[in-house]
Write an enzyme that holds these catalytic residues in place. Structure first.
Site, short mmCIF file in Angstrom:
data_model
loop_
_atom_site.label_atom_id
_atom_site.label_comp_id
_atom_site.label_asym_id
_atom_site.label_seq_id
_atom_site.Cartn_x
_atom_site.Cartn_y
_atom_site.Cartn_z
N PRO A 2 0.80 -1.23 0.00
CA PRO A 2 0.00 0.00 0.00
C PRO A 2 0.83 1.28 0.00
CG PRO A 2 -0.51 -1.42 1.90
CD PRO A 2 0.78 -1.85 1.32
N GLU A 3 1.16 1.74 -1.21
CA GLU A 3 1.72 3.08 -1.39
C GLU A 3 0.63 3.88 -2.12
OE1 GLU A 3 5.81 3.11 -2.83
OE2 GLU A 3 6.01 1.02 -2.29
N LYS A 59 -0.65 8.24 1.59
CA LYS A 59 -1.06 6.85 1.82
C LYS A 59 -2.23 6.76 2.80
CE LYS A 59 3.82 5.56 1.43
NZ LYS A 59 5.00 5.07 2.20
N ARG A 247 16.43 1.00 4.00
CA ARG A 247 15.52 0.16 3.23
C ARG A 247 16.25 -0.57 2.12
NH1 ARG A 247 10.44 1.55 4.33
NH2 ARG A 247 10.15 -0.57 3.70
#
Length: 257
Positions: A2-3, A59, A247
């Site tokens: 979910p971006e 988001k 990341r």
DNA sequence: AGTACCACCTGACGGC
DNA sequence: TGCCGTCAGGTGGTAC
């Protein structure tokens, strides 16, 4: 995943399925997903109301229940499901409508959030979220980069600077704009800044359009080649893996400079 | 200001 | 089959 494009898709899904039906019951199956309210207070404030519209910023999804707004954040594994029969396995909150249908907020890892806010704009302001890339003009984007240093990836990931991109779409944008994830922001030429903006928006829009048809990104997207040593479909270079801004980051060692 | 690291939580997957 | 380590696309806090 979910971006921004996925949350946009959820927002459209919410709008298509969950509006204008009276909320007969709210079933909080795991209270850890709630933000500021406890189970009973949360349910009490929504019961008997209907959702009348839904909107998105970055988001975050907001649904107007008439005087109070449902606020959803999907974390890493959040999703929505509108159904009549069986609840999904990881349903954390279920809204039962008076027509017999249900809307579930599902989230396996519980990194998401289900909450209420009085005013989405006030929430966006108070939480310090940056502008949404789909409503941001080029001049606004360029000004975000001014007087900043550090890696371009870090900046694009920071929700307080620009709200909506995550690890996947940042990598995709930099890949398609041929910019190295560690490139210092203040080393970008105006041409590169323009390419970054155009590429980012094209990818986000393209992802939303393709999601609507049940598809993901095209086969030559980095998305399908996120593995060290893969062949770059654009230039034949080798896909590299690194950790940037904490990341896992994939990029092409040849054409991203 | 920018970055590194940890924590939150659960499941999938590969190695032994 | 089972156990263990590692990894996962998000965010928030702390420390340097």
């Amino acid at each position: 995943m979910p971006e921004l494009p996925e949350v946009e898709t959820y927002t459209r899904y919410f709008t298509r399925h969950a509006l204008d039906q009276k909320i007969a019951r709210v079933d909080v199956r795991d209270e850890r997903i709630l933000g500021t309210l406890r189970k009973d207070a949360f349910a009490r404030r929504l019961k008997g109301r209907s959702f009348v519209s839904a909107r998105r910023h970055g988001k975050h999804l907001f649904a107007d229940a008439g005087g109070v707004w449902l606020h959803l954040h999907f974390g890493m594994t959040g999703d929505l499901a509108y159904y009549r029969e069986e609840a999904p396995r990881f349903a954390r909150v279920v809204f039962d409508f008076d027509n017999g249908a249900h809307l579930a907020f599902e989230d396996m890892r519980l990194f998401g959030l289900v909450d209420l806010v009085d005013d989405p704009d006030a929430f966006i302001e108070e939480s310090g979220l940056g502008p949404d890339p789909l409503t941001l003009r080029f001049a606004g984007f360029a000004s975000l980069l001014e007087r900043r240093r550090g890696a371009i990836k870090s900046l694009l990931m920071a929700q307080e600077i620009i709200a909506g991109l995550g690890n996947l779409y940042v990598d995709e944008t930099l890949y398609q704009a041929s910019i190295h994830p560690r490139r210092p922001v203040d080393s970008l030429s105006s041409k590169e800044t323009r390419a970054l903006y155009d590429t980012m928006r094209r990818i986000l829009r393209e992802a939303i359009t393709r999601h609507a048809r049940g598809a993901d990104l095209p086969g030559n997207a980095l998305y399908h080649h996120r593995e060290e040593g893969e062949r770059c479909p654009r230039c034949g270079g080798t896909i590299q893996r690194a950790v940037v801004f904490g990341r896992t980051t994939y990029f092409c060692g040849r054409h991203q400079r």
